[in-house]
Design a protein around this motif. Structure first.
Motif, mmCIF file in Angstrom:
data_model
loop_
_atom_site.group_PDB
_atom_site.id
_atom_site.type_symbol
_atom_site.label_atom_id
_atom_site.label_comp_id
_atom_site.label_asym_id
_atom_site.label_seq_id
_atom_site.Cartn_x
_atom_site.Cartn_y
_atom_site.Cartn_z
ATOM 1 N N ALA A 240 0.834 -1.205 0.000
ATOM 2 C CA ALA A 240 0.000 0.000 0.000
ATOM 3 C C ALA A 240 0.868 1.255 0.000
ATOM 4 O O ALA A 240 0.600 2.206 -0.751
ATOM 5 C CB ALA A 240 -0.937 -0.002 1.201
ATOM 6 N N ARG A 241 1.917 1.273 0.806
ATOM 7 C CA ARG A 241 2.823 2.426 0.847
ATOM 8 C C ARG A 241 3.488 2.649 -0.509
ATOM 9 O O ARG A 241 3.599 3.776 -0.990
ATOM 10 C CB ARG A 241 3.897 2.223 1.919
ATOM 11 N N GLN A 242 3.943 1.567 -1.119
ATOM 12 C CA GLN A 242 4.605 1.652 -2.418
ATOM 13 C C GLN A 242 3.628 2.168 -3.494
ATOM 14 O O GLN A 242 3.973 3.029 -4.287
ATOM 15 C CB GLN A 242 5.157 0.289 -2.824
ATOM 16 N N THR A 243 2.415 1.664 -3.476
ATOM 17 C CA THR A 243 1.407 2.096 -4.443
ATOM 18 C C THR A 243 1.089 3.573 -4.274
ATOM 19 O O THR A 243 1.003 4.319 -5.259
ATOM 20 C CB THR A 243 0.123 1.253 -4.287
ATOM 21 N N LEU A 244 0.941 4.011 -3.037
ATOM 22 C CA LEU A 244 0.652 5.424 -2.781
ATOM 23 C C LEU A 244 1.832 6.316 -3.154
ATOM 24 O O LEU A 244 1.639 7.434 -3.641
ATOM 25 C CB LEU A 244 0.236 5.636 -1.326
ATOM 26 N N ALA A 245 3.058 5.840 -2.952
ATOM 27 C CA ALA A 245 4.242 6.609 -3.346
ATOM 28 C C ALA A 245 4.290 6.776 -4.866
ATOM 29 O O ALA A 245 4.614 7.858 -5.374
ATOM 30 C CB ALA A 245 5.509 5.926 -2.847
ATOM 31 N N GLU A 246 3.964 5.731 -5.596
ATOM 32 C CA GLU A 246 3.926 5.815 -7.059
ATOM 33 C C GLU A 246 2.837 6.778 -7.517
ATOM 34 O O GLU A 246 3.044 7.572 -8.441
ATOM 35 C CB GLU A 246 3.702 4.431 -7.669
ATOM 36 N N LEU A 247 1.686 6.721 -6.877
ATOM 37 C CA LEU A 247 0.585 7.615 -7.217
ATOM 38 C C LEU A 247 0.971 9.066 -6.931
ATOM 39 O O LEU A 247 0.709 9.961 -7.735
ATOM 40 C CB LEU A 247 -0.674 7.229 -6.444
ATOM 41 N N SER A 248 1.630 9.293 -5.809
ATOM 42 C CA SER A 248 2.097 10.630 -5.458
ATOM 43 C C SER A 248 3.070 11.143 -6.520
ATOM 44 O O SER A 248 2.984 12.302 -6.948
ATOM 45 C CB SER A 248 2.767 10.612 -4.090
ATOM 46 N N ASN A 249 3.966 10.286 -6.948
ATOM 47 C CA ASN A 249 4.942 10.660 -7.981
ATOM 48 C C ASN A 249 4.239 11.007 -9.296
ATOM 49 O O ASN A 249 4.615 11.952 -9.983
ATOM 50 C CB ASN A 249 5.951 9.534 -8.189
ATOM 51 N N ASP A 250 3.211 10.248 -9.643
ATOM 52 C CA ASP A 250 2.459 10.501 -10.876
ATOM 53 C C ASP A 250 1.688 11.816 -10.828
ATOM 54 O O ASP A 250 1.433 12.420 -11.872
ATOM 55 C CB ASP A 250 1.468 9.362 -11.156
ATOM 56 N N LEU A 251 1.307 12.251 -9.648
ATOM 57 C CA LEU A 251 0.498 13.465 -9.503
ATOM 58 C C LEU A 251 1.328 14.742 -9.328
ATOM 59 O O LEU A 251 0.770 15.829 -9.203
ATOM 60 C CB LEU A 251 -0.475 13.315 -8.327
ATOM 61 N N LYS A 252 2.660 14.624 -9.329
ATOM 62 C CA LYS A 252 3.509 15.809 -9.196
ATOM 63 C C LYS A 252 3.393 16.678 -10.439
ATOM 64 O O LYS A 252 3.299 16.171 -11.551
ATOM 65 C CB LYS A 252 4.970 15.414 -9.005
ATOM 66 N N THR A 253 3.385 17.982 -10.229
ATOM 67 C CA THR A 253 3.398 18.928 -11.339
ATOM 68 C C THR A 253 4.471 19.964 -11.085
ATOM 69 O O THR A 253 4.810 20.269 -9.931
ATOM 70 C CB THR A 253 2.041 19.639 -11.517
#
Length: 176
Positions: free
Chosen positions: A116-129
């Motif tokens: 779950a932590r890894q998935t959320l970290a990837e999602l956070s990275n994808d949402l960076k602008t």
């Protein structure tokens, strides 16, 4: 009489140029090093869940899959941050954190928590602008590299608090 109008015109022109100069200085204000975080993580969470649930891919999923995704986000705490850099650049990120108490209450094991932590970290990275910003007439205007424009209203003269004009009027406070 002619010289009077000429002198008056010159003075008015100088005043106009000075005000344009002051305006350009104010709009070129560099907030290098400033960091802001949203004051209401609940609003951030609701916004992300609403964003996900409005996606066509999500709507087309079977009900069981939708429930799994919503359960996954039920254990996540969501926040948003803006960091200002030199040369009028900025970056935004969505910060996800697992609510450990909820995760333990539903019986998640260490492996599931790590996934779950890894998935959320990837999602956070994808949402960076990233992009550039200007300040004009009490408004902070952020334009991302892909052309998306977000505006924030300055809530005080020092810029300690800013309010998003489009994302549920989310208020950010300066943390550094």
């Amino acid at each position: 009489m002619k010289s009077f109008f000429l002198k008056t015109s010159c003075k008015l022109l100088l005043v106009a140029l000075a005000s344009m100069f002051i305006t350009s200085i104010a709009s070129a204000q560099d907030w290098n090093g400033r960091r802001y975080i949203s004051e209401d993580p609940g609003k951030c969470h609701d916004f992300i869940v609403g964003l996900i649930s409005s996606e066509k891919e999500f709507k087309d999923m079977p009900a069981v899959e939708k429930q799994k995704i919503m359960a996954f986000f039920a254990i996540a705490e969501v926040n948003s941050a803006i960091v200002f850099k030199s040369k009028n650049r900025f970056s935004t990120t969505v910060i996800f954190k697992i609510n450990e108490k909820i995760a333990q209450a539903i019986g998640m094991d260490t492996g599931e928590l790590e996934y779950a932590r890894q998935t959320l970290a990837e999602l956070s990275n994808d949402l960076k602008t990233v992009g550039t910003y200007t300040i004009e007439n009490g408004m902070l205007i952020c334009i991302s590299k892909d052309g998306e424009k977000n505006t924030f209203r300055l809530l005080d003269n020092d810029g300690k608090r800013i309010q998003s004009e489009d994302v549920d009027k989310l208020i950010y406070k300066q943390v550094k």
